[in-house]
Write a protein that holds these residues in place. Structure first.
Motif, short mmCIF file in Angstrom:
data_model
loop_
_atom_site.label_atom_id
_atom_site.label_comp_id
_atom_site.label_asym_id
_atom_site.label_seq_id
_atom_site.Cartn_x
_atom_site.Cartn_y
_atom_site.Cartn_z
N LEU A 1 -17.23 -11.28 -38.95
CA LEU A 1 -18.32 -10.31 -39.06
C LEU A 1 -19.48 -10.89 -39.86
CD1 LEU A 1 -16.32 -7.01 -39.71
CD2 LEU A 1 -17.56 -7.63 -37.63
N GLY A 2 -19.17 -11.67 -40.89
CA GLY A 2 -20.22 -12.29 -41.69
C GLY A 2 -21.07 -13.25 -40.88
N ASN A 3 -20.48 -13.91 -39.89
CA ASN A 3 -21.22 -14.85 -39.06
C ASN A 3 -22.12 -14.16 -38.04
OD1 ASN A 3 -20.63 -17.88 -39.40
ND2 ASN A 3 -18.61 -16.97 -39.67
N ILE A 4 -21.77 -12.95 -37.64
CA ILE A 4 -22.57 -12.28 -36.60
C ILE A 4 -23.34 -11.08 -37.14
CG2 ILE A 4 -21.02 -13.03 -34.75
CD1 ILE A 4 -19.81 -10.22 -34.73
N ARG A 5 -23.43 -10.95 -38.46
CA ARG A 5 -24.06 -9.74 -39.01
C ARG A 5 -25.53 -9.65 -38.67
NH1 ARG A 5 -25.93 -10.81 -44.71
NH2 ARG A 5 -25.29 -12.92 -45.26
N VAL A 6 -26.23 -10.75 -38.50
CA VAL A 6 -27.64 -10.68 -38.11
C VAL A 6 -27.77 -10.16 -36.69
CG1 VAL A 6 -29.69 -12.06 -37.61
CG2 VAL A 6 -28.45 -12.39 -39.76
N HIS A 7 -26.85 -10.58 -35.82
CA HIS A 7 -26.89 -10.09 -34.44
C HIS A 7 -26.55 -8.59 -34.38
CE1 HIS A 7 -26.56 -14.44 -34.01
NE2 HIS A 7 -27.10 -14.29 -32.81
N ILE A 8 -25.58 -8.18 -35.21
CA ILE A 8 -25.26 -6.75 -35.28
C ILE A 8 -26.47 -5.98 -35.81
CG2 ILE A 8 -23.74 -5.01 -36.28
CD1 ILE A 8 -21.57 -7.14 -36.49
N GLY B 1 -28.87 -19.06 -25.66
CA GLY B 1 -29.99 -19.92 -26.01
C GLY B 1 -30.34 -19.82 -27.49
N ASP B 2 -31.64 -19.70 -27.77
CA ASP B 2 -32.08 -19.64 -29.17
C ASP B 2 -31.66 -18.35 -29.85
OD1 ASP B 2 -33.24 -22.12 -29.27
OD2 ASP B 2 -35.22 -21.42 -28.65
N LEU B 3 -31.22 -17.34 -29.08
CA LEU B 3 -30.75 -16.10 -29.67
C LEU B 3 -29.30 -16.18 -30.14
CD1 LEU B 3 -32.35 -13.47 -27.24
CD2 LEU B 3 -33.20 -14.27 -29.45
N GLY B 4 -28.64 -17.29 -29.83
CA GLY B 4 -27.25 -17.47 -30.25
C GLY B 4 -27.17 -17.76 -31.74
N ALA B 5 -25.96 -17.90 -32.21
CA ALA B 5 -25.73 -18.22 -33.63
C ALA B 5 -25.94 -19.71 -33.88
CB ALA B 5 -24.32 -17.81 -34.05
N SER B 6 -26.60 -20.03 -34.96
CA SER B 6 -26.80 -21.43 -35.36
C SER B 6 -25.59 -21.87 -36.18
CB SER B 6 -28.08 -21.57 -36.18
OG SER B 6 -29.19 -21.10 -35.47
N ILE B 7 -24.56 -22.33 -35.49
CA ILE B 7 -23.35 -22.75 -36.20
C ILE B 7 -23.24 -24.27 -36.29
CG2 ILE B 7 -22.13 -20.64 -35.58
CD1 ILE B 7 -20.52 -22.25 -33.56
N ASP B 8 -24.14 -24.98 -35.59
CA ASP B 8 -24.24 -26.43 -35.71
C ASP B 8 -25.51 -26.70 -36.53
OD1 ASP B 8 -22.20 -27.53 -33.40
OD2 ASP B 8 -23.20 -25.67 -32.82
N HIS B 9 -25.40 -27.62 -37.49
CA HIS B 9 -26.51 -27.82 -38.42
C HIS B 9 -26.76 -29.30 -38.68
CE1 HIS B 9 -26.29 -23.53 -39.56
NE2 HIS B 9 -24.98 -23.70 -39.52
N VAL B 10 -28.03 -29.59 -38.98
CA VAL B 10 -28.43 -30.86 -39.58
C VAL B 10 -29.02 -30.52 -40.94
CG1 VAL B 10 -29.87 -32.91 -39.39
CG2 VAL B 10 -28.90 -31.89 -37.32
N LEU B 11 -28.51 -31.13 -42.00
CA LEU B 11 -28.92 -30.82 -43.36
C LEU B 11 -29.37 -32.09 -44.07
CD1 LEU B 11 -25.77 -28.68 -44.29
CD2 LEU B 11 -27.93 -27.84 -43.33
N VAL B 12 -30.35 -31.96 -44.97
CA VAL B 12 -30.86 -33.12 -45.70
C VAL B 12 -31.02 -32.77 -47.17
CG1 VAL B 12 -32.03 -34.16 -43.73
CG2 VAL B 12 -33.27 -32.51 -45.17
N SER B 13 -30.92 -33.78 -48.01
CA SER B 13 -31.08 -33.56 -49.46
C SER B 13 -32.29 -34.33 -49.97
CB SER B 13 -29.81 -34.00 -50.20
OG SER B 13 -29.71 -35.41 -50.21
N GLY B 14 -32.55 -34.14 -51.26
CA GLY B 14 -33.67 -34.82 -51.88
C GLY B 14 -34.99 -34.31 -51.32
N ASN B 15 -35.99 -35.20 -51.24
CA ASN B 15 -37.29 -34.79 -50.70
C ASN B 15 -37.42 -35.09 -49.22
OD1 ASN B 15 -37.33 -37.54 -50.99
ND2 ASN B 15 -39.42 -37.66 -51.77
N ALA B 16 -36.32 -35.45 -48.57
CA ALA B 16 -36.35 -35.63 -47.11
C ALA B 16 -36.73 -34.31 -46.44
CB ALA B 16 -35.00 -36.12 -46.62
#
Length: 318
Positions: free
Chosen positions: A39-46, A273-288
């Protein structure tokens, strides 16, 4: 008679709205129960559905009830924004230093392996971070023409490839293959690359699904410890099986200071499409900083959309 039906219909719709409100509230709880985590993963869609119901009630004349539900939905979205804003990075206008592809190919998607391999060869990516890598394992030798440095095979027995692979045109230094926890069903691969003399840690990973409950929480904790043990800028990509607003995911970002793109494409299910859940991510640290991020133009038979990200490692120098 018609008035009675209309009143009953509005009452039923309002009851549905209250039910959705309860589900959203449950999704905010910090339990390690699999249902609460889902439920926590889909709460925005709900919440988006709750907005629609609230507006429908207002149009149908039940203005007070509609406003109450709409107010609750706005409150939830405000909480999501509060949680995500500190860890969200807007696109930079600098020239990118690095092009990344992150893609969960679906392990059983072997018939599309040749098409995926062709796409990767023509993509001009610098790093390719793959989940459920089975479809392209037969083509690793061909892929070496573009990505001579490969990590993910050999960690579980001579010649055997794990389910997470890192392909690179850049030399992979200090390569490691590990697992976040003993319960993990997926391997994590770690290496360091150098771009114009600047080092960058790179991690490709895949976390368990939320219905594994506390085991997935354990993987988030292990990933946090892994990030805490690295020095310098870091890039992490993969299938986290967690939406950006999911508590353990946002907690990971807060604790480590690693950033996500402010606007991520939906990756699952592909049909949304873009309305789906973003469960795949690219993350960066520092000033990147991200200079671009989008979904791959084709999902090649996978149940996930792949991500294409361009990153400036030192955007302020531009």
């Amino acid at each position: 008679m018609l008035r009675t039906i209309a009143l009953e219909t509005r009452g039923a719709v309002f009851a549905l709205g209250l039910l959705l409100t309860c589900l959203i509230a449950l999704g905010h709880l910090d339990w390690q129960d699999p249902l609460i985590m889902i439920l926590g993963n889909i709460r925005v869609h709900i919440t988006a559905l709750l907005v629609f119901i609230a507006l429908a009630l207002m149009v149908a004349g039940a203005r007070i009830r509609g406003v109450l539900l709409l107010g609750g939905a706005v409150f939830v979205l405000a909480l999501v924004y509060r949680d995500l804003a500190p860890s969200s990075r807007l696109m930079a206008t600098a020239e990118p230093d690095l092009k990344i592809i992150a893609f969960n190919m679906l392990g059983s998607n072997t018939e599309n392996g040749p098409s995926i391999a062709d796409y990767l060869l023509q993509s001009h990516a610098d790093l390719v971070l793959l989940n459920e890598s089975g479809p392209v394992v037969p083509f690793l030798e061909a892929l070496a023409a573009r990505y001579p440095f490969q990590l993910g095979c050999g960690g579980e027995g001579e010649g055997k490839c794990g389910d997470v692979l890192m392909l690179s045109r850049l030399d992979l230094k200090e390569p490691r293959i590990t697992r976040l926890t003993g319960a993990s069903g997926h391997q994590t691969v770690i290496a360091r690359v150098e771009i114009d003399g600047a080092p960058l840690n790179v991690i490709a990973t895949q976390l368990l699904r939320p219905y594994f409950g506390e085991q997935q929480i354990g993987e988030f904790n292990a990933l946090r410890r892994l990030l805490d043990g690295l020095e310098g800028k870091t890039l992490v990509a993969g299938d986290f099986n967690a939406a950006a607003w999911f508590g353990p995911f946002s907690d990971l970002l807060d604790a480590t200071g690693i950033k996500r793109a402010a606007f991520e494409p939906g990756t699952w299910p592909v049909e949304l499409g873009d309305l789906g859940a973003s469960i795949d991510h690219v993350l960066v640290s520092g000033n990147a900083a991200f200079t671009a991020i989008s979904a791959m133009p084709d999902h090649f038979g996978s149940n996930h959309r792949g991500l294409v990200a361009e990153i400036a490692l030192t955007p302020e120098r531009q």
